[in-house]
Design an enzyme around this catalytic site. Structure first.
Site, short mmCIF file in Angstrom:
data_model
loop_
_atom_site.label_atom_id
_atom_site.label_comp_id
_atom_site.label_asym_id
_atom_site.label_seq_id
_atom_site.Cartn_x
_atom_site.Cartn_y
_atom_site.Cartn_z
N LYS A 295 141.48 71.84 51.71
CA LYS A 295 140.39 71.17 52.28
C LYS A 295 140.29 70.45 53.37
CE LYS A 295 139.47 71.77 47.65
NZ LYS A 295 140.87 72.57 47.47
N ARG B 160 133.04 72.32 41.40
CA ARG B 160 133.97 72.36 41.74
C ARG B 160 133.20 73.28 40.11
NH1 ARG B 160 137.86 69.18 43.48
NH2 ARG B 160 139.89 69.01 43.51
N ARG C 130 152.83 66.71 49.62
CA ARG C 130 152.68 66.14 50.16
C ARG C 130 152.00 64.50 50.11
NH1 ARG C 130 145.98 67.14 48.26
NH2 ARG C 130 146.85 66.65 46.28
N ARG D 221 150.61 61.50 45.48
CA ARG D 221 149.88 61.00 44.42
C ARG D 221 149.89 61.28 42.94
NH1 ARG D 221 144.52 65.22 46.10
NH2 ARG D 221 144.23 65.24 44.40
N ARG E 212 145.97 71.63 37.21
CA ARG E 212 144.76 71.84 37.83
C ARG E 212 144.91 73.17 38.72
NH1 ARG E 212 147.20 67.16 42.15
NH2 ARG E 212 145.86 67.92 43.26
P1 AMP Z 1 140.58 66.10 45.06
O1 AMP Z 1 141.42 65.15 45.19
O2 AMP Z 1 140.02 66.69 45.02
O3 AMP Z 1 142.25 67.23 44.59
O4 AMP Z 1 140.54 66.03 43.06
C1 AMP Z 1 141.32 64.77 42.58
C2 AMP Z 1 141.03 65.25 41.17
O5 AMP Z 1 139.54 64.08 40.93
C3 AMP Z 1 140.92 66.37 40.21
O6 AMP Z 1 141.71 67.08 39.24
C4 AMP Z 1 139.80 65.84 39.40
O7 AMP Z 1 139.96 65.42 38.37
C5 AMP Z 1 138.81 64.90 40.03
N1 AMP Z 1 137.79 65.65 41.55
C6 AMP Z 1 137.35 65.65 41.95
N2 AMP Z 1 136.15 66.33 42.87
C7 AMP Z 1 135.78 66.67 42.05
C8 AMP Z 1 134.58 66.97 41.00
N3 AMP Z 1 133.49 68.04 41.81
N4 AMP Z 1 134.41 67.69 39.60
C9 AMP Z 1 135.58 67.17 38.39
N5 AMP Z 1 136.17 66.53 39.10
C10 AMP Z 1 136.90 66.33 40.44
#
Ligand code: AMP
Length: 210
Positions: free
Chosen positions: A14, A89, A124, A157, A168
């Site tokens: 994404k 999400r 990554r 990360r 996750r």
């Molecule tokens: P990502 O970079 O999209 O993988 O997001 C990293 C982390 O940020 C996730 O594992 C959540 O802890 C938090 N996070 C990101 N987007 C959301 C969302 N829409 N709702 C809840 N937590 C989020």
């Protein structure tokens, strides 16, 4: 105003595709993960509240995330449209997004198998400064450890370790699949096979977006 919504498990591409769409079509990528990481880095009150949750791979509360998105879409760097990366999400978030009006919305589901995403995420690298995404296996930076875009330092990360990646994915299945289902039932959801290189996947997305 156009809204693209990218769905798919962590590691499905994404973020990378959101960057490519922004570069070519000018649709701003809104990554809620990047918004959260910026709060953590700044040490804000919200950042302090969500740091541990994020590092465990759990979801930050709907209330906090929805508020962030509502504020972000109002900013005036967004002119043609935007791509949502990592939002919605949950079902609650999907409903909240439906209440933010746009002229046209296209939702795309990036389908990729679980072992492939684990492999992608453990290799990554992310730029500390501009959040650009690299991968030691299929998108290595030109200079080791440095971002091609801004020269910033690349890092892994904290949540990109195998144990957290598996949680996750479990969180995705339990909490995000209902949001995907909501889109499948209430809107048009395009499905794209997201195995392959970023360029191959982008070519498929362009067919839809055009
Ligand atoms: P990502 O970079 O999209 O993988 O997001 C990293 C982390 O940020 C996730 O594992 C959540 O802890 C938090 N996070 C990101 N987007 C959301 C969302 N829409 N709702 C809840 N937590 C989020």
């Amino acid at each position: 105003m156009i809204r693209l919504v990218l769905f798919g498990a962590p590691g499905c591409g994404k973020g990378t595709q959101g960057d490519l769409l922004e570069e070519k079509y000018g649709y701003k990528k809104i990554s809620t993960g990047d918004l959260i990481r910026a709060e953590v880095k700044a040490g804000s009150e919200t950042g302090r509240k969500v740091k541990a949750i994020m590092e465990k791979g759990e979801l930050v509360s709907d209330e906090i995330i929805i508020e962030m998105v509502k504020n972000r879409v109002k900013q005036d760097d967004i002119t043609l449209g935007y791509t949502m990366d990592g939002f919605p999400r949950t079902l609650e978030q999907a409903k909240a997004l439906s209440n933010i009006p746009v002229e046209r919305e296209t939702a795309i589901f990036l389908k990729v198998d679980e072992e492939a995403v684990v492999e992608r995420l453990v290799s990554r690298l992310t730029c500390k400064n501009c959040s650009a995404i690299f991968n030691t296996k299929n998108k290595a930076p030109q200079k080791e450890g440095l971002c091609d875009e801004c020269g910033g330092k690349l890092e892994r990360r904290k949540d990109d370790n195998e144990e957290t990646i598996r949680s996750r994915i479990a969180v995705y299945k339990e909490q995000t699949e209902p949001a995907v289902k909501y889109y499948r039932e209430n809107s048009t959801l395009y499905e794209v096979d997201a195995a392959g290189t970023p360029a191959e996947i982008f070519a498929k997305l362009e067919e839809i977006v055009k």
